[in-house]
Design a protein around this motif. Structure first.
Motif, PDB file in Angstrom:
ATOM      1  N   LEU A 198     -76.288  31.781 -24.403  1.00 20.53           N
ATOM      2  CA  LEU A 198     -76.259  30.747 -23.373  1.00 20.53           C
ATOM      3  C   LEU A 198     -76.558  29.372 -23.963  1.00 20.53           C
ATOM      4  O   LEU A 198     -75.917  28.381 -23.607  1.00 20.53           O
ATOM      5  N   ALA A 199     -77.519  29.320 -24.877  1.00 18.36           N
ATOM      6  CA  ALA A 199     -77.863  28.041 -25.502  1.00 18.36           C
ATOM      7  C   ALA A 199     -76.707  27.515 -26.339  1.00 18.36           C
ATOM      8  O   ALA A 199     -76.395  26.319 -26.311  1.00 18.36           O
ATOM      9  N   GLN A 200     -76.059  28.395 -27.075  1.00 25.33           N
ATOM     10  CA  GLN A 200     -74.922  27.976 -27.889  1.00 25.33           C
ATOM     11  C   GLN A 200     -73.756  27.515 -27.020  1.00 25.33           C
ATOM     12  O   GLN A 200     -72.980  26.640 -27.420  1.00 25.33           O
ATOM     13  N   ALA A 201     -73.630  28.094 -25.826  1.00 27.14           N
ATOM     14  CA  ALA A 201     -72.570  27.679 -24.901  1.00 27.14           C
ATOM     15  C   ALA A 201     -72.855  26.313 -24.298  1.00 27.14           C
ATOM     16  O   ALA A 201     -71.949  25.660 -23.775  1.00 27.14           O
ATOM     17  N   GLY A 202     -74.133  25.882 -24.358  1.00 29.58           N
ATOM     18  CA  GLY A 202     -74.474  24.564 -23.838  1.00 29.58           C
ATOM     19  C   GLY A 202     -75.548  24.542 -22.774  1.00 29.58           C
ATOM     20  O   GLY A 202     -75.826  23.486 -22.188  1.00 29.58           O
ATOM     21  N   SER A 203     -76.181  25.675 -22.489  1.00 29.22           N
ATOM     22  CA  SER A 203     -77.261  25.693 -21.515  1.00 29.22           C
ATOM     23  C   SER A 203     -78.485  25.022 -22.130  1.00 29.22           C
ATOM     24  O   SER A 203     -78.949  25.410 -23.198  1.00 29.22           O
ATOM     25  N   GLU A 204     -79.010  24.034 -21.431  1.00 25.74           N
ATOM     26  CA  GLU A 204     -80.136  23.254 -21.964  1.00 25.74           C
ATOM     27  C   GLU A 204     -81.486  23.780 -21.512  1.00 25.74           C
ATOM     28  O   GLU A 204     -82.527  23.434 -22.079  1.00 25.74           O
ATOM     29  N   LEU A 205     -81.481  24.610 -20.488  1.00 21.04           N
ATOM     30  CA  LEU A 205     -82.657  25.343 -20.027  1.00 21.04           C
ATOM     31  C   LEU A 205     -82.188  26.754 -19.690  1.00 21.04           C
ATOM     32  O   LEU A 205     -81.100  26.923 -19.136  1.00 21.04           O
ATOM     33  N   GLN A 257     -78.968  37.131 -25.478  1.00 22.33           N
ATOM     34  CA  GLN A 257     -78.295  36.436 -24.389  1.00 22.33           C
ATOM     35  C   GLN A 257     -78.773  34.990 -24.266  1.00 22.33           C
ATOM     36  O   GLN A 257     -77.973  34.093 -23.968  1.00 22.33           O
ATOM     37  N   VAL A 258     -80.051  34.737 -24.497  1.00 22.68           N
ATOM     38  CA  VAL A 258     -80.547  33.362 -24.474  1.00 22.68           C
ATOM     39  C   VAL A 258     -79.836  32.530 -25.531  1.00 22.68           C
ATOM     40  O   VAL A 258     -79.406  31.398 -25.273  1.00 22.68           O
ATOM     41  N   VAL A 259     -79.683  33.084 -26.732  1.00 18.21           N
ATOM     42  CA  VAL A 259     -78.983  32.374 -27.810  1.00 18.21           C
ATOM     43  C   VAL A 259     -77.533  32.103 -27.422  1.00 18.21           C
ATOM     44  O   VAL A 259     -77.014  31.002 -27.624  1.00 18.21           O
ATOM     45  N   ARG A 272     -90.038  34.189 -27.159  1.00 15.66           N
ATOM     46  CA  ARG A 272     -90.158  32.808 -27.643  1.00 15.66           C
ATOM     47  C   ARG A 272     -90.297  32.764 -29.162  1.00 15.66           C
ATOM     48  O   ARG A 272     -89.657  31.934 -29.830  1.00 15.66           O
ATOM     49  N   GLU A 273     -91.099  33.657 -29.708  1.00 11.90           N
ATOM     50  CA  GLU A 273     -91.305  33.699 -31.158  1.00 11.90           C
ATOM     51  C   GLU A 273     -90.000  34.027 -31.883  1.00 11.90           C
ATOM     52  O   GLU A 273     -89.659  33.408 -32.889  1.00 11.90           O
ATOM     53  N   ARG A 274     -89.262  34.986 -31.350  1.00  8.32           N
ATOM     54  CA  ARG A 274     -87.995  35.386 -31.987  1.00  8.32           C
ATOM     55  C   ARG A 274     -86.970  34.252 -31.897  1.00  8.32           C
ATOM     56  O   ARG A 274     -86.237  34.003 -32.862  1.00  8.32           O
ATOM     57  N   LEU A 275     -86.918  33.562 -30.781  1.00  9.46           N
ATOM     58  CA  LEU A 275     -86.001  32.425 -30.637  1.00  9.46           C
ATOM     59  C   LEU A 275     -86.345  31.333 -31.644  1.00  9.46           C
ATOM     60  O   LEU A 275     -85.446  30.737 -32.260  1.00  9.46           O
ATOM     61  N   ASP A 276     -87.624  31.071 -31.821  1.00 15.30           N
ATOM     62  CA  ASP A 276     -88.046  30.054 -32.787  1.00 15.30           C
ATOM     63  C   ASP A 276     -87.644  30.455 -34.203  1.00 15.30           C
ATOM     64  O   ASP A 276     -87.229  29.611 -35.009  1.00 15.30           O
ATOM     65  N   GLN A 277     -87.729  31.731 -34.514  1.00 16.00           N
ATOM     66  CA  GLN A 277     -87.308  32.216 -35.832  1.00 16.00           C
ATOM     67  C   GLN A 277     -85.813  31.995 -36.049  1.00 16.00           C
ATOM     68  O   GLN A 277     -85.367  31.781 -37.182  1.00 16.00           O
ATOM     69  N   LEU A 278     -85.055  32.029 -34.954  1.00 16.97           N
ATOM     70  CA  LEU A 278     -83.598  31.836 -35.025  1.00 16.97           C
ATOM     71  C   LEU A 278     -83.208  30.373 -34.858  1.00 16.97           C
ATOM     72  O   LEU A 278     -82.023  30.058 -34.736  1.00 16.97           O
ATOM     73  N   ASP A 279     -84.207  29.467 -34.860  1.00 16.38           N
ATOM     74  CA  ASP A 279     -83.978  28.032 -34.665  1.00 16.38           C
ATOM     75  C   ASP A 279     -83.286  27.729 -33.344  1.00 16.38           C
ATOM     76  O   ASP A 279     -82.457  26.817 -33.241  1.00 16.38           O
ATOM     77  N   CYS A 280     -83.614  28.524 -32.324  1.00 21.87           N
ATOM     78  CA  CYS A 280     -83.096  28.287 -30.969  1.00 21.87           C
ATOM     79  C   CYS A 280     -84.236  27.722 -30.148  1.00 21.87           C
ATOM     80  O   CYS A 280     -85.117  28.459 -29.684  1.00 21.87           O
TER      81      CYS A 280
END
Length: 408
Positions: free
Chosen positions: A47-54, A43-45, A72-80
């Motif tokens: 939201l971020a792809q939709a344009g959420s900056e935080l 869901q974080v990904v 956080r670690e998983r998001l970094d692995q996904l370049d998010c």
């Protein structure tokens, strides 16, 4: 006409500037169980792809706190790289103490003064959270919410008001309590050691006029960056209209440095809708641009077919689907306007005002559709593939007028 922004200090959250001369930042929040790492990451990904900056996530128990570093670690692995905000209530001091790397993984803490603790517990627990923020160099949003307002403070102000010769109405006392809770907490945070520029304030209400009033007052009493949002806005058009009505007034007055649209989604619906609404508010007001604007008439008795409605929808969907690629490849494309009009009354004129526009035939008009680019007619479309041909023309216009990065 540009909108003069209220002067505020600039707060830096993992490279994202809030306040000062920075663009207004869009924020959202997950509704997944934070313990479920994969669901939360997904869901974080989104939201971020939709344009959420935080993106804010709930941190409500030990398991959730332990999941934060893994998220956080998983998001970094996904370049998010989107910064995460930890939403703490009641037990944040304990969670940050017992799960040290939870605080490391977050870019900002959200602390609600009304839920930090009661009586003698309040200051020690608030102090402990601020000390962690200082130690880890994290920003803090002191977020007051009228549904969880510090009752001791409210009672004290109500008693003082009752003793006045001319008491204020209860609503004014509540608004004052909201502001005092935020400002006194910010002052206390600075006394503990948090830097002035590490603090963001919010005073969220669920009533439109109340929200406008509290932020108008608060904006004149401090220079902290302000986070705007109508809390518990509701579902569907009600939530969108109420949020827009409140935030538009404040943004027009230059008040607000971050925004969130707190929509209640339908069961199973995408959470990203709140991000899209936030973008549309900012773009409609000329404060930021995120995607080409599609201008379309509402239709009337002159437009007996649904062709222009279908074409407008197709163009809107096509733009939304291609914007991730276009935004990366063609800088500035988000400022473009596209007109899809349904008859000869306003069609040619509106199409001429857009970067590229098409005027479809209305009732009794010739079955042809002139296309205008930058005010000049370039081609006339007819036949059964007007939609496909016009989409190709839009794509060609973009490639010509917004040079790709490697060509600039």
């Amino acid at each position: 006409m540009s909108i003069a922004r209220r002067k505020s200090v600039s707060c830096l959250v993992d490279g994202i500037g809030i306040g000062g001369n920075q663009p207004i930042v869009i924020q959202s929040m997950t509704n997944t169980d934070t313990e479920d790492v994969e669901a939360t990451v997904s869901q974080v990904v989104e939201l971020a792809q939709a344009g959420s900056e935080l993106v804010r996530i709930t941190v409500n128990n030990i398991k959730a706190a332990e999941a934060v570093p893994r998220i956080r670690e998983r998001l970094d692995q996904l370049d998010c790289a989107v910064p995460l905000i930890g939403d703490f209530h009641f037990n944040g001091h304990k969670l940050l103490r017992e799960v040290d790397d939870c605080g490391d993984a977050l870019a900002k803490f959200r602390i609600n003064p009304g839920n930090v603790g009661r009586g003698k517990k309040r200051d020690p627990q608030f102090t402990e959270m601020i000390e962690v923020a200082c130690k880890k160099n994290k920003a803090v949003r002191i977020g007051v919410n009228w549904g969880s307002l510090d009752q001791d403070l409210l009672t004290s102000l109500m008693d003082e008001n009752s003793a006045r010769s001319k008491p204020l109405d209860a609503r004014r006392v509540v608004l004052e309590a909201m502001q005092q809770s935020a400002l006194k907490s910010a002052q206390r945070a600075e006394e503990i050691g948090l830097r002035h520029e590490q603090i963001v304030l919010s005073c969220k209400m669920s009533g439109v006029q109340d929200l406008i009033a509290v932020y108008q007052d608060l904006s004149g009493r401090c220079d902290y960056p302000l986070h705007l949002g109508l809390t518990e806005a509701g579902m569907g058009s009600k939530g969108i209209v109420a949020s827009t009505a409140a935030l538009a007034v404040l943004l027009q007055q230059g008040i607000g440095d971050t925004i969130r649209i707190s929509l209640t989604p339908k069961p199973g619906a995408s959470r990203a809708r709140e991000v899209q609404v936030a973008q549309e508010i900012l773009q409609s007001m000329g404060l930021r641009a995120f995607s080409p604007v599609v201008i379309a008439c509402p239709g009337c008795g002159r437009t007996t077919s649904t062709v222009f409605q279908e074409l407008a929808q197709e163009i809107q969907i096509d733009i939304q689907q291609r914007m991730p690629e276009w935004r990366e490849k063609y800088p500035g494309v988000e400022n473009m306007s596209v007109a899809v009009m349904g008859c000869v009354v306003n069609g040619p004129g509106e199409s001429k005002h857009a970067n590229i526009g098409i005027s479809l035939p209305g009732s009794g008009e010739k079955p042809v559709a002139p296309v205008y680019e930058d005010g000049k007619k370039t081609v006339t479309l007819k036949g059964d593939n007007i939609a496909g041909e016009f989409k190709e023309l839009v794509a060609a216009y973009i490639s010509i007028h917004y040079p790709a990065k490697h060509e600039s």
